[in-house]
Design an enzyme around this catalytic site. Structure first.
Site, PDB file in Angstrom:
ATOM      1  N   HIS A  78       0.837  -1.207   0.000  1.00  0.00           N
ATOM      2  CA  HIS A  78       0.000   0.000   0.000  1.00  0.00           C
ATOM      3  C   HIS A  78       0.877   1.264   0.000  1.00  0.00           C
ATOM      4  O   HIS A  78       0.598   2.229  -0.716  1.00  0.00           O
ATOM      5  CB  HIS A  78      -0.915  -0.032   1.225  1.00  0.00           C
ATOM      6  CG  HIS A  78      -1.924   1.050   1.270  1.00  0.00           C
ATOM      7  ND1 HIS A  78      -2.918   1.214   0.321  1.00  0.00           N
ATOM      8  CD2 HIS A  78      -2.120   2.049   2.190  1.00  0.00           C
ATOM      9  CE1 HIS A  78      -3.665   2.258   0.638  1.00  0.00           C
ATOM     10  NE2 HIS A  78      -3.202   2.776   1.763  1.00  0.00           N
ATOM     11  N   ASP A  81       2.348   1.774  -3.381  1.00  0.00           N
ATOM     12  CA  ASP A  81       1.281   2.245  -4.262  1.00  0.00           C
ATOM     13  C   ASP A  81       1.044   3.741  -4.070  1.00  0.00           C
ATOM     14  O   ASP A  81       0.901   4.490  -5.041  1.00  0.00           O
ATOM     15  CB  ASP A  81       0.006   1.449  -3.998  1.00  0.00           C
ATOM     16  CG  ASP A  81      -1.101   1.790  -4.966  1.00  0.00           C
ATOM     17  OD1 ASP A  81      -0.840   1.838  -6.186  1.00  0.00           O
ATOM     18  OD2 ASP A  81      -2.248   1.987  -4.506  1.00  0.00           O
TER      19      ASP A  81
END
Length: 110
Positions: A78, A81
């Site tokens: 995450h 990202d």
């Protein structure tokens, strides 16, 4: 690298990536209003946040290259990202601001 340290780095990457993305989007909004000086100020803030997140990422990469690898987690995915998204939005926002500069006059206080 300790799991807690990796988690802390991931959270900082997420926070800085999110800040950079928000600053880049604000730069577009200011450019849309014709305030290109404020747009550039937002880009400067975004650049600082991206640099911070990138330095954190580099710390992890160097650690891994030195054999201090950490377990891959959803949180780290995450975080990566967020950083990649922030960098992409920043690049696109710069192009959009450039386009606004072509079609809008510079905002001037009277």
């Amino acid at each position: 690298m300790r799991t807690e340290e990796v988690q802390e780095i991931a959270m900082l990457m997420i926070a800085n990536g999110g800040d950079a993305r928000s600053q880049s989007m604000e730069a577009i909004r200011f450019a849309k209003q014709g305030d290109f000086d404020l747009a550039q100020q937002k880009f400067a803030l975004a650049k600082e946040s991206i640099l911070t997140a990138h330095q954190l990422q580099t710390k992890l990469l160097v650690g891994e290259a030195q054999g201090k690898s950490s377990e891959l987690s959803l949180l780290m995915i995450h975080a990566q990202d967020h950083l990649m998204n922030a960098m992409t939005v920043n690049d696109m926002a710069k192009e959009i601001v450039d386009l606004y500069q072509l079609i809008k006059p510079v905002h001037r206080e009277i």
